[in-house]
Motif scaffolding. Structure first.
Motif, short mmCIF file in Angstrom:
data_model
loop_
_atom_site.label_atom_id
_atom_site.label_comp_id
_atom_site.label_asym_id
_atom_site.label_seq_id
_atom_site.Cartn_x
_atom_site.Cartn_y
_atom_site.Cartn_z
N TYR A 190 -62.52 -139.91 103.81
CA TYR A 190 -62.27 -140.69 102.61
C TYR A 190 -61.20 -140.01 101.77
O TYR A 190 -61.26 -138.81 101.53
CB TYR A 190 -63.55 -140.84 101.79
N VAL A 210 -60.53 -145.06 103.20
CA VAL A 210 -60.90 -144.30 104.39
C VAL A 210 -59.71 -144.20 105.35
O VAL A 210 -59.07 -145.20 105.67
CB VAL A 210 -62.10 -144.96 105.08
N LYS A 253 -63.74 -148.44 101.95
CA LYS A 253 -63.95 -147.37 100.98
C LYS A 253 -65.06 -146.41 101.39
O LYS A 253 -65.41 -145.51 100.65
CB LYS A 253 -64.34 -147.97 99.61
N ASN A 276 -67.50 -139.94 102.05
CA ASN A 276 -66.76 -139.13 103.02
C ASN A 276 -67.68 -138.45 104.01
O ASN A 276 -67.26 -137.57 104.75
CB ASN A 276 -65.97 -138.07 102.26
#
Lengths: 383, 632
Positions: free
Chosen positions: B227, B233, B290, B347
């Motif tokens: 991320y 991403v 995202k 992430n």
């Protein structure tokens, strides 16, 4: 608070000792520590100057014109000064502010720093009360405390004081490393045998920075033990009560309400007082302030015509409320609590921290167990 | 002189989306944490001209501060580098251009799955070993993984500039492990650059080019997904078949999500958009998603209009194995912690969390991690990047509890451990590999046996280095095992493990009671044989940490209703300060103010007031267990 209606006290600090005791963290100095005896000789003059500066300040604040109801000379060892010096300082208080007719005027004294004539002179100068730093009647305990007097001298000075017409208080310290409960009982009994008017018993606290603290840290002395001190407090309170002394403050007992130390009570009742001398604390109309600590810095400020105040604290209403609880709870009259915390009292009665009867009308009065756990009680009442 | 293809005709032949698979080489570097992988990668970047000396910061590829400080790589990346080799290897021969993709692999035991996907994106692996230390357990585990994936292994000894280097000894060791001749082992110094050109040549020579069907429906494997605050991403892929082009719609075969390819490109090492990626190429995709959960490691990317019917093998959902409660020390930080976890999860596909309340610690989150390092990294990032002070409960694994009535309960928190009649409890097992100088074999065996381990095998890698293989309960490894291993072997032994299944064991929950009230944060699921020791340890510790109250407080350890250990905190009899220091009321009041402040941090367990620091101290002293961080 109207200036005239409340008590006004004066504390005079005498920052000198012939030797420094290992446990002591009070603001006091031996001749060697001060590096020259000059200031001891001129000390009374400096203190008298501060009294004049204090009066100017009271006038400036519109707080002047209050008669002095109690005077207390503490230290250090006030009686290391010539009696004439003490008399001169007391005289300055009297001439500056006026003494109430029944004023209580106390000096602390070491049994080995006063003689018969000194005591008579003190009385003649207007003193009404003397508080002897007896601490213990047991030689090995006195030795651990670095007290230099011979326990045999205590009855002697008590008799002289009484002969001179002074009320007598004896101070004891309990919980000294190496002191057995039996040692302590002996000390209390020795005090009772002398039939003083007033007794103070303080638990030894070993403060960082003292010689004794260092000895404990090195392992040369055992530290103080709260359980042991609790036992000794109970022993003292029981013996004193049996002998007719009633507690009126956690560490203080008197034979009758008239013999309680009014100066001491004033502290716990948040009355006003002026503290004269290096490091002395004052309380005046919602402010606390204190003087610079070192005698030389103190003397320089005063001699330059300045008040020697190091710091001033203006109390917030929360702080005033906290202090009322913190100080007031220590007195035998008990503390009328804020209605908001009244509901906490029954549980504390249940836990044997507070007396049931006053609690029923919203007054927190400590039981014997409660006196030992007063910080717990205060913690609950202020949160 | 390094041979960097410079003329434009040569550069065109290795342009992204236009490079013939024969000119591609995809490789990774397998190395132990501090054996110099990042430094070697830096030298390669410099030699191939993709980063000039001026831009070079030490260890260019390690992006996160934590990685840089701890010298470990958590997230992998891929870098495309040009390299030229003289035809026939002779002086004066024509320079043939190649495009090398270096795929950086994460270097820790917790990330075995990610490592396996990175390896699956390569045809070759550089086995990098410190010439002064020899191979370590993790490297060995990853080497086995690479060999299982049929990767061509190029053995390399690094740090030959060190005075303590013993390249001959360790070349022998490597030859024993992978077969071949010790002479084949390359000797380099990432620090001085010595031998690095020869290594690049060897990669071109030995690593096979990728093979795939350019005309088949496109299939690309995701081997990493990161991320980025600005770009969303960034997904790293290796194309197996067909090709990917900008603006096409793609489909993720496992999640069935479709996305538009906003950008496609390669890193060299800064991201550069390209006309696409063809067979065998490695690069990145940006789709605007995202959350890394929408772009999962191991998933297959294909064209949404003309999708491939068969996904690439090897996909697995990330599965947390170790759980711990994370609590803000300052309760008012709870919303900050929630937000921070939300951000980290973008992430970190393996991080899970849900709200949890503890009597002792207040509001917090039960978090799931791949393993202990993962836990530690997450915790450290929360503290560092979000300025949080945290306390974590002792980590635990997942237990499957079967009740006598046949009901099954999955336990990720000791508080969920059922109270009724239990038939069996099973716990995860790991296959552990330990490498150690032979002097420490005895002490390691003692440690593993004490942790309910079963010896599976033992081999001498060389005269004085031994590989031990154990089966151990995962729960035994996450509690103080690394520290014990390190201290007993003076830091020489290394450990790697992978999950290998489950087994039933005689496990019980030990509760810690304060005046009869359980303190949830200290409950633990332990083997019955160790319950007593745990009980004694915790009760003793709490006795030291909990201040005396004005009544007696028993501290007990219990299994169900049965008390197995007890300590007593004696009642406090005196707390009052007798003296009033020459009218110094301010000092007394300040003490009270401190006491009031402290009271805000008090937790009530029944009637017992416990300062939060006591809980924190009881949990942090040795509960946080394993820390395989080499540079501390």
């Amino acid at each position: 608070m109207s200036a005239a209606s409340s008590a006004f006290g004066v504390y005079l600090h005498v920052p000198f000792c012939s030797v420094r005791c290992g446990y002591c963290d009070f603001n006091t100095y031996t001749a060697t520590e001060l590096g020259g005896g000059a200031s001891q000789m001129s000390y009374a003059r400096t203190a008298v100057t501060e009294i004049a500066l204090a009066e100017a300040e009271l006038q400036r604040r519109g707080l002047a014109g209050r008669e002095v109801s109690t005077v207390f000379f503490g230290g250090g060892t006030p009686t290391l000064l010539p009696t004439a010096d003490l008399a001169a300082m007391l005289g300055a208080v009297a001439s500056t502010w006026g003494l109430a007719r029944d004023a209580e005027i106390t000096t602390e004294a070491n049994p080995d720093s006063v003689g018969r004539s000194d005591l008579a002179d003190l009385r003649a100068a207007g003193f009404t009360r003397v508080s002897f730093g007896m601490q213990s009647a047991v030689p090995h305990v006195l030795a651990t405390l670095d007290r230099t007097h011979d326990p045999e001298r205590v009855p002697q000075v008590v008799a002289w004081a009484r002969e001179a017409g002074l009320a007598v208080s004896l101070d004891l310290i309990y919980g000294t490393p190496g002191e057995s409960v039996e040692d302590w009982r002996r000390s209390v009994q020795a005090v009772l045998a002398l039939e003083p008017d007033h007794v103070s018993a303080y638990a030894l606290t070993i403060e960082p920075g003292t010689k004794m603290h260092a000895r404990v840290r090195r392992g040369d002395l055992p530290g103080v033990d709260g359980d042991d001190q609790a036992t000794k407090y109970e022993v003292a309170d029981t013996l004193l009560e049996q002998a007719g002394y009633g507690w009126y403050e956690i560490s203080n007992w008197a034979r009758s309400p008239e013999q309680r130390c009014r100066h001491n009570i004033a502290y716990w009742s948040s009355e006003d007082w002026w503290g004269v001398g290096p490091g002395a604390h004052s309380h005046l109309a919602g402010q606390r302030f204190w003087n610079v600590k070192h005698p030389r810095a103190y003397a320089q400020r005063v001699e330059a015509g300045e008040l020697p105040i190091a710091e001033t604290e203006s109390l917030t209403s929360e702080q005033i409320a906290d202090e009322r609880v913190l100080l007031g709870i220590r007195l035998v009259e008990g503390l009328p609590v804020d209605p908001a915390v009244r509901h906490l009292l029954p549980a504390m009665v249940e836990e044997d921290l507070l007396d049931a009867v006053p609690a029923a009308s919203g007054v927190a009065r400590l039981t014997r167990r409660g006196r030992l756990l007063a910080d717990t009680v205060v913690g609950r009442l202020v949160s | 002189m390094p041979l960097i293809p410079s003329d434009s005709a040569q550069a065109d032949r290795i342009a992204p989306a236009a490079t013939a698979p024969e000119l591609l080489r995809n490789f990774c570097i397998i190395a132990h944490i501090d054996h110099g992988k990042s430094t070697l990668a830096d030298r390669m970047l410099q030699l191939t001209g993709v980063v000039d000396a001026r831009q070079m910061r030490a260890q260019y590829l390690d992006r996160m501060d934590i990685e840089r400080e701890r010298g470990i790589t958590i997230k992998s990346q891929a870098v495309r580098m040009p390299w030229g080799v003289r035809e026939g290897g002779v002086e004066g021969g024509a320079v043939l251009p190649y495009a090398l993709n270096m795929i950086d692999t994460p270097g820790h035991v917790d990330f075995t799955y990610e490592v396996s996907r990175s390896l699956a994106a390569c045809e070759g692996a550089v086995l990098l070993v410190d010439a002064a230390q020899g191979i370590e357990a993790q490297t060995l585990a990853n080497l086995y993984l690479a060999m299982e994936n049929d990767l061509t292994i190029i053995p390399v000894l690094n740090k030959i500039d060190l005075p303590a280097a013993q390249p001959e000894k360790y070349a022998e060791e490597l030859a024993n492990l992978i077969g071949g001749d010790p002479e084949d082992c390359l000797k380099v110094s990432g620090k001085t650059g010595e031998g690095v050109e020869a290594l690049l040549d060897r990669i071109v020579r030995d690593v096979p080019p990728p093979v795939g069907d350019p005309d088949a429906p496109s299939r690309a494997m995701i081997f990493d997904s990161v991320y980025d605050v600005y770009r969303g991403v960034v997904t790293y892929v290796r194309v197996i078949d067909g090709h990917l082009k900008p603006r096409e719609r793609i489909l993720m075969l496992s999640t069935r999500g479709t996305h538009e390819l906003l950008e496609i490109g390669v890193s060299s090492p800064e991201p550069t958009s390209t006309a696409g990626l063809g067979v065998g190429e490695v690069g990145y995709l940006i789709t605007g998603v995202k959350d890394v959960r929408q772009s999962r490691v191991g998933d297959t990317v294909t064209n949404a209009q003309k999708p491939a019917s068969v996904a690439l093998a090897g996909y697995a959902d990330p599965k947390p194995m170790v759980f711990s409660g994370l609590y803000p020390i300052d309760g008012s930080d709870y919303p900050v912690l929630r937000e921070a976890l939300d951000k980290l999860q973008l992430n970190d596909a393996a991080l899970t969390y849900e709200p949890e309340t503890s009597v002792a610690l207040g509001f917090g989150f039960r978090c799931g991690f791949l393993g202990l390092l993962h836990l530690e990294i997450v915790r450290e990032r929360l503290e560092r990047e979000f300025n949080l002070d945290l306390i974590s409960t002792a980590p635990n694994v997942i237990y499957d509890v079967t009740m006598e009535d046949g009901k099954e309960v999955v336990v990720t928190n000791p508080s969920e451990f059922p109270a009724g009649k239990i038939s069996t409890v099973s716990e995860p097992l790991v296959k552990a590999t330990l490498l150690t100088p032979s002097d420490y074999v005895g002490t390691i065996m003692e440690l593993c046996q004490g942790r309910r381990g079963t010896l599976q095998g033992m081999d001498y890698l060389s005269e004085d280095r031994v590989e031990l293989r154990y089966t151990l309960p995962l729960a035994e490894i996450i509690f103080d095992f690394f520290d014990q291993l390190k201290s007993r072997t003076r830091g020489y032994a290394t450990l790697d493990y992978e999950l290998t299944g489950e087994a039933t064991a005689d496990l019980v929950k030990v509760d810690i009671l304060l005046q009869g009230e359980p303190v949830d944060a200290f409950s633990a699921i332990v083997h019955r044989d160790k319950a007593y020791a745990y009980g004694v340890m915790m009760t003793e510790k709490l006795k030291e940490l909990i201040p005396r109250q004005q009544f007696e407080v028993p501290i007990q350890a219990a299994i169900g209703a049965r008390i197995i250990a007890r300590e007593t905190i004696r009642a406090m009899r005196k707390d009052v300060l007798a003296k009033c220091y020459g009218g110094d009321i301010s000092r007394k009041r300040k003490l009270l103010e401190k006491q009031k402040e402290g009271k805000k941090r008090m937790k009530n367990i029944g009637r017992v007031e416990v300062p939060q620091e006591a809980f924190v101290a009881a949990l942090s002293s040795d509960a946080a267990g394993g820390k395989e961080s080499p540079k501390r």
